[in-house]
Write a protein that holds these residues in place. Structure first.
Motif, PDB file in Angstrom:
ATOM      1  N   GLU A 216       1.005  -0.943  -0.038  1.00  0.00           N
ATOM      2  CA  GLU A 216      -0.220   0.129  -0.581  1.00  0.00           C
ATOM      3  C   GLU A 216       0.918   1.481   0.112  1.00  0.00           C
TER       4      GLU A 216
ATOM      5  N   THR B   9      -7.343   2.592   5.920  1.00  0.00           N
ATOM      6  CA  THR B   9      -8.566   1.735   5.802  1.00  0.00           C
ATOM      7  C   THR B   9      -8.568   0.317   4.938  1.00  0.00           C
ATOM      8  N   CYS B  10      -8.064   0.851   4.087  1.00  0.00           N
ATOM      9  CA  CYS B  10      -7.990  -0.723   2.983  1.00  0.00           C
ATOM     10  C   CYS B  10      -7.501  -1.744   3.605  1.00  0.00           C
TER      11      CYS B  10
ATOM     12  N   ALA C 116      -2.642  -0.876  -3.248  1.00  0.00           N
ATOM     13  CA  ALA C 116      -3.302   0.228  -3.162  1.00  0.00           C
ATOM     14  C   ALA C 116      -2.930   1.648  -2.940  1.00  0.00           C
TER      15      ALA C 116
ATOM     16  N   ASN D 198      -3.900   6.352  -2.073  1.00  0.00           N
ATOM     17  CA  ASN D 198      -4.576   7.472  -2.031  1.00  0.00           C
ATOM     18  C   ASN D 198      -4.581   8.118  -2.500  1.00  0.00           C
TER      19      ASN D 198
ATOM     20  N   VAL E 101      -6.260  -1.711  -5.685  1.00  0.00           N
ATOM     21  CA  VAL E 101      -7.146  -0.951  -5.262  1.00  0.00           C
ATOM     22  C   VAL E 101      -7.000   0.759  -5.755  1.00  0.00           C
TER      23      VAL E 101
ATOM     24  N   HIS F 227      -8.396   5.038  -4.135  1.00  0.00           N
ATOM     25  CA  HIS F 227      -8.645   5.320  -3.760  1.00  0.00           C
ATOM     26  C   HIS F 227      -8.777   6.616  -3.890  1.00  0.00           C
TER      27      HIS F 227
ATOM     28  N   GLY G  38     -12.641   3.337   2.056  1.00  0.00           N
ATOM     29  CA  GLY G  38     -11.134   2.854   2.523  1.00  0.00           C
ATOM     30  C   GLY G  38     -12.139   0.713   2.632  1.00  0.00           C
ATOM     31  N   MET G  39     -12.882   0.567   3.936  1.00  0.00           N
ATOM     32  CA  MET G  39     -13.962  -0.650   3.719  1.00  0.00           C
ATOM     33  C   MET G  39     -14.309  -1.094   2.405  1.00  0.00           C
TER      34      MET G  39
ATOM     35  N   GLY H 137     -13.025  -0.233  -1.014  1.00  0.00           N
ATOM     36  CA  GLY H 137     -12.074  -0.454  -1.521  1.00  0.00           C
ATOM     37  C   GLY H 137     -11.798  -2.205  -0.838  1.00  0.00           C
ATOM     38  N   ALA H 138     -11.611  -2.036   0.050  1.00  0.00           N
ATOM     39  CA  ALA H 138     -11.507  -3.582   0.776  1.00  0.00           C
ATOM     40  C   ALA H 138     -12.126  -4.971   0.010  1.00  0.00           C
TER      41      ALA H 138
ATOM     42  N   SER I 254     -12.674   2.664  -5.487  1.00  0.00           N
ATOM     43  CA  SER I 254     -13.429   3.011  -4.439  1.00  0.00           C
ATOM     44  C   SER I 254     -13.501   4.631  -4.108  1.00  0.00           C
TER      45      SER I 254
END
Length: 408
Positions: free
Chosen positions: A26, A35-36, A103, A105, A131, A133, A180-181, A183-184, A205
């Motif tokens: 990440e 959070t993801c 991931a 962001n 991912v 964000h 973030g959730m 994204g997960a 996300s």
């Protein structure tokens, strides 16, 4: 997912977590991206946080941001790399080549500038789940700078939370955390699809779309009834007894009765036989029509009752209630203490670095077990040497990277 993630227990007899064998890299900061990573880490993935050599800026935030890093970065490893340095960037690319999930962001274009966007990494690693964000999904707003508070204001949530004419952000980072959730969730879905197709994909996300999802019920209320949803403090309640009451010694408590049966139980518990017998209060809709007068009467009747007494009465009779609690009070909550809802972590930064504190766990159980803390929030670059060695760097190469300030 890797073929090794099929057994239920580890060699030591511990229960194997669902994402064991999955590696996540990440490039994240603040709340949404971390959070993801935290969700995936709690579920058993090996999550490697790539930080700049001077560290994630949230390590040293004050005030409302002081809890960001230790809250959202447990169960992760930290490697510190200078992506502006060719050798640091090369190490990041090597690391991404080993990942199941990447991931990020940062603002649009940042990762592409370093060759770490999906377009580049997807060619390097076709099985990669990437991912993104962002503030907004692709469209007219996608290049705007977004914050949780920005999307709460433009997405109707601040309007619904505050009183009329006084928009108010929610009392936590709701869009960052839920973004973030999501994204997960997208990452897990993409991993499941990869198990069938052998191919990775990009997941997106976004804060704004998350916020719109949150207020969707109010949008549909308008679509169905033709009546605009009123801000929560001014809404027309569906129930007459559904409010906060100030009681003895200035304490406050939320009390509710959301059915005719609960109303009768409430009257019996408090000895309000006259209210129970009043034909003008017979049904819930009758009571809603009388709500202003009824609430004024109830406030007067309950003013000398203590919050503890009312809590005991409501709990014994299965009626909804809640004392008004501050976040710090939850450290003494008997339910959280009895059920293991809080876990110890070692603080990685600041004046209290090295000391222990308690954090909240992911609010689910798997097979009856909470998902706990396997790794404390990492200190800056705590796992850099270990990970570089795993990537094939010899000790002298690692030392050279340090000397060139490409890693920390």
């Amino acid at each position: 997912m890797s073929a090794t993630a099929t057994t239920d227990t580890t060699a030591a007899g511990e229960k194997r977590l669902p994402l064991a064998g999955i590696r996540v890299v990440e490039f994240t900061h603040m709340v949404m991206g971390p959070t993801c990573g935290m969700v995936l880490a709690d579920l058993g993935a090996e999550v490697i946080k790539v930080e700049p050599i001077d560290g994630d800026r949230t390590r040293h935030l004050l005030g409302a941001g002081a809890g960001f890093f230790p809250m959202f970065n447990r169960n992760k490893k930290s490697i510190a790399l200078d992506l502006r340095h060719p050798q640091g960037l090369e190490a990041a690319l090597r690391l991404c080549a080993t990942a199941d999930v990447v991931a990020q962001n940062f603002k649009p274009g940042t990762m592409d500038k370093y060759g770490l966007g999906y377009a580049a990494l997807g060619k390097l690693n076709p099985r990669l789940v990437y991912v993104n964000h962002t503030g907004f999904l692709p469209g007219p707003y996608e290049h705007r700078t977004a914050l949780d508070e920005v999307v709460q204001m433009m997405g109707g949530l601040a309007y619904m939370t505050g009183r009329p004419g006084d928009p108010l952000r929610a009392g936590t980072s709701v869009n960052d955390i839920m973004g973030g959730m999501f994204g997960a969730i997208g990452a897990i879905a993409a991993l499941m699809q990869r198990a069938e197709t052998g191919k990775g994909q990009e997941v997106q996300s976004a804060l704004f779309e998350n916020n719109v999802f949150l207020v969707g019920q109010h949008m549909l209320q308008y679509a169905i009834t033709g009546q605009a949803a009123a801000p929560m403090p001014e809404r027309i309640s569906a129930w007459a007894l559904y409010d906060v009451f100030t009681v003895k010694d200035g304490e406050q408590i939320f009390l509710a009765a959301v059915s005719d049966a609960q109303w009768k139980t409430f009257c019996d518990a408090l000895g309000f036989d006259d209210l129970k017998a009043d034909p003008a209060l017979l049904t819930n809709n009758d009571r809603v029509r009388m709500r202003p007068t009824l609430l004024a009467d109830l406030r007067a009747r309950l003013a000398d009752r203590s919050a503890a007494e009312l809590s005991a009465l409501f709990e014994a009779r299965g009626l909804p209630f809640a004392p008004i609690v501050r976040p710090q009070d939850l450290y003494d909550d008997p339910h959280l203490k009895a059920t293991g809802g809080l876990a110890d972590i070692r603080l990685p930064d600041g004046e209290r670095a090295g000391e222990m504190a308690q954090t909240t766990l992911f609010p689910i159980t798997l097979g009856g077990d909470r998902l706990g803390v396997r790794l404390h929030p990492p200190t800056l670059g705590e796992h850099t040497r270990e990970l570089l060695a795993e990537l094939g760097y010899a000790r002298e190469q690692v030392d050279a990277l340090h000397a060139g300030a490409a890693v920390a």
